[in-house]
Design an enzyme around this catalytic site. Structure first.
Site, PDB file in Angstrom:
ATOM      1  N   GLY A 103       0.883  -1.567  -0.196  1.00  0.00           N
ATOM      2  CA  GLY A 103      -0.427   0.238   0.110  1.00  0.00           C
ATOM      3  C   GLY A 103       0.895   1.200   0.113  1.00  0.00           C
ATOM      4  N   CYS A 104       1.107   1.713   1.463  1.00  0.00           N
ATOM      5  CA  CYS A 104       1.461   3.386   1.380  1.00  0.00           C
ATOM      6  C   CYS A 104       3.046   3.040   0.843  1.00  0.00           C
ATOM      7  CB  CYS A 104       0.952   3.879   2.595  1.00  0.00           C
ATOM      8  SG  CYS A 104      -0.093   4.563   3.192  1.00  0.00           S
ATOM      9  N   VAL A 105       3.745   2.357   1.727  1.00  0.00           N
ATOM     10  CA  VAL A 105       5.545   1.786   0.533  1.00  0.00           C
ATOM     11  C   VAL A 105       5.523   2.254  -0.373  1.00  0.00           C
ATOM     12  CG1 VAL A 105       7.392   0.799   1.129  1.00  0.00           C
ATOM     13  CG2 VAL A 105       6.061   0.986   3.109  1.00  0.00           C
ATOM     14  N   THR A 163       4.705   5.099  -2.409  1.00  0.00           N
ATOM     15  CA  THR A 163       5.790   5.902  -1.900  1.00  0.00           C
ATOM     16  C   THR A 163       6.747   5.875  -2.730  1.00  0.00           C
ATOM     17  OG1 THR A 163       4.459   6.677   0.103  1.00  0.00           O
ATOM     18  CG2 THR A 163       6.837   7.322   0.033  1.00  0.00           C
TER      19      THR A 163
END
Length: 200
Positions: free
Chosen positions: A139-141, A144
């Site tokens: 997800g966010c990793v 990013t």
């Protein structure tokens, strides 16, 4: 067949970016979280080295102040609505507590770069590459890491310092990030790319 790719590694002044290592994601008490002591420990080791070298360290959290923020994302994942400013879930895990000069950047979407001041802060610090850690890998990793590349930072992901609720998603996304967007390597190899602190 995999594309040919070059390993870029770290520059002279890498920054450590801890993505959403917050209580809401590191504790199974929260519906969004999972207990991940090994991931926390890997992040602690990286923090220790970056701090000893006086290299930039930055954290992110997810926090929603009103119903209009990230409406579609929250409609899709209703548990995100627990991430309110007055909840314990939005605070960095106390085992990794930020020190003075280490900002905690609030975000509302998956990428740590999207509608935040992260890139401006990194430029101010003179960061020339990123070590991206945190939760979750898929997800966010990942979001990013992709944006890190799109902002022209070489990105390194220490595989022990990221985690996911789904082991298969974790492995698949590590594979995919390494194929296209970042150097995925062991924690030991990342630490080996950093100089040892000077001892007095």
């Amino acid at each position: 067949m995999d594309l040919q790719r070059n390993s870029l590694g770290l520059g002279r002044r890498p920054a450590l970016l801890l993505v959403d290592m917050i209580v809401g994601f590191t504790s199974s008490r929260c519906p969004l979280g999972t207990d991940c002591p090994d991931v926390v420990e890997a992040n602690r080791q990286l923090l220790e080295r970056f701090r000893a070298l006086s290299l930039p360290v930055v954290f992110t959290t997810v926090v929603y102040h009103h119903d209009g923020e990230a409406r579609v994302f929250r409609d899709r994942i209703p548990h995100l609505n627990v991430l309110k400013p007055d909840s314990e879930w939005v605070h960095v895990d106390p085992r990794l507590a930020p020190q003075a000069g280490e900002p905690v950047i609030p975000k509302q979407w998956a990428s740590s770069f999207h509608r935040t001041g992260l890139d401006a802060w990194l430029r101010e610090q003179g960061a020339d590459s990123l070590v991206v850690t945190g939760l979750t890998t898929s997800g966010c990793v990942r979001a990013t890491v992709v944006d890190g590349l799109q902002y022209d930072y070489p990105v390194v992901v220490p595989q022990e310092a990221v985690g996911d609720r789904n082991p298969e998603a974790h492995q698949a996304n590590l594979f995919d990030m390494h194929a296209k967007y970042a150097d995925v390597m062991s924690l030991a190899d990342v630490l080996a790319q950093l100089p040892l602190p000077q001892t007095v």
